[in-house]
Write an enzyme that holds these catalytic residues in place. Structure first.
Site: not given
Ligand code: NDP
Length: 239
Positions: A15-16, A18, A38, A52, A82, A145, A149
């Protein structure tokens, strides 16, 4: 140029940032795209489903709904959703660790597991996991994080061995610092320090990550699997 094989692709966190750039670019390449978000609210011009990644039932329902929308089994997954919860390890709480691992790593595994069912029905397809340069380069304050990853590389390479013979490829894209809400919140002096470390001398654009994903989803990338493709202006340099 459009790809010869239109592959229905679900993009998580589309939705936003990347994810949205990836969704738009894949759509432009001729793939039917469904964005998982979500809120379930569709960005302009794209189909969306509520998703989700921390909830296996939500993941399953999102794939089922996406397949109703496109009228075929999904042929691709871009696991992009993420989060960060940065803190020096000494001060990092269990919740900081659990939430980041559950979203970034386990969330991607939940989606890949559900996607595999569809991709096998589709007799092939593409999984792209959005990791980070930080996975293998390391970053102070990002132990949770970086671990999440780095885990994605193991996921991609194990899945490549599981699914390689089924015409399914699984790859990782590792962006460096990209201009989105995630990096917007970094203090200016830290951004200047990071810029100084990047051979390209600038942060990247979401569209530059999308270009790598577009290639991996395309027919041209049929023989690329288990790879980690950096999109980081040279920051990680082969890591
Ligand atoms: P943003 O913070 O702009 O967007 C994160 C996206 O993930 C949003 O769509 C968000 O949804 C979604 N998301 C978060 N948690 C969940 C969840 N539990 N279920 C479903 N969706 C969720 O980040 P970016 O666009 O910058 O990052 C996208 C990916 O790229 C992330 O995996 C990030 O780690 C990675 N990345 C980013 C870099 C950067 O410099 N920006 C560098 C390297 C990697 P919502 O809108 O509901 O919050």
């Amino acid at each position: 140029m459009t790809d010869p094989t239109p592959r229905p692709v679900l993009v998580t966190g589309g939705n936003r940032g990347i994810g949205l750039a990836i969704a738009r670019d894949l759509r432009e390449a001729g793939h039917p795209v469904v964005v998982g978000c979500r809120s379930g609210e569709a960005p302009d011009g794209l189909d969306a489903v509520t998703l989700d990644v921390t909830d296996a039932e939500s993941v399953d329902a999102a794939f089922t709904e996406a397949e109703k929308i496109v009228g075929a089994p999904m042929g691709g997954l871009v696991a992009n959703a993420g989060i960060t919860r940065d803190q020096l390890l000494l001060r990092m709480t269990d919740e900081d660790v659990d939430t980041v691992l559950d979203t970034n790593l386990v969330g991607a595994i939940r989606c890949a597991r559900r996607a595999t069912r569809s991709l096998m029905r589709a007799k092939g397809g593409r999984i792209v996991l959005v990791s980070s340069v930080v996975a293998l380069y390391g970053s102070p304050g990002q132990v949770n994080y970086a671990a999440s990853k780095a885990g994605l590389v193991g996921v991609a390479r194990s899945l490549t061995r599981e699914l390689g013979a089924r015409r399914i490829t699984v790859n990782v894209v590792a962006p460096g610092y990209i201009d989105t809400a995630m990096t917007e919140e970094l203090p200016e002096d830290l951004k200047a320090t990071y810029r100084g470390l990047i051979p390209a001398g600038r942060f990247g654009a979401p569209e530059e990550v999308a270009a790598a994903v577009r290639f991996l989803v395309s027919d041209a990338a049929a023989y690329v699997s288990g790879a980690v493709i950096p999109v980081d202006g040279g920051l990680g340099m082969g890591h």
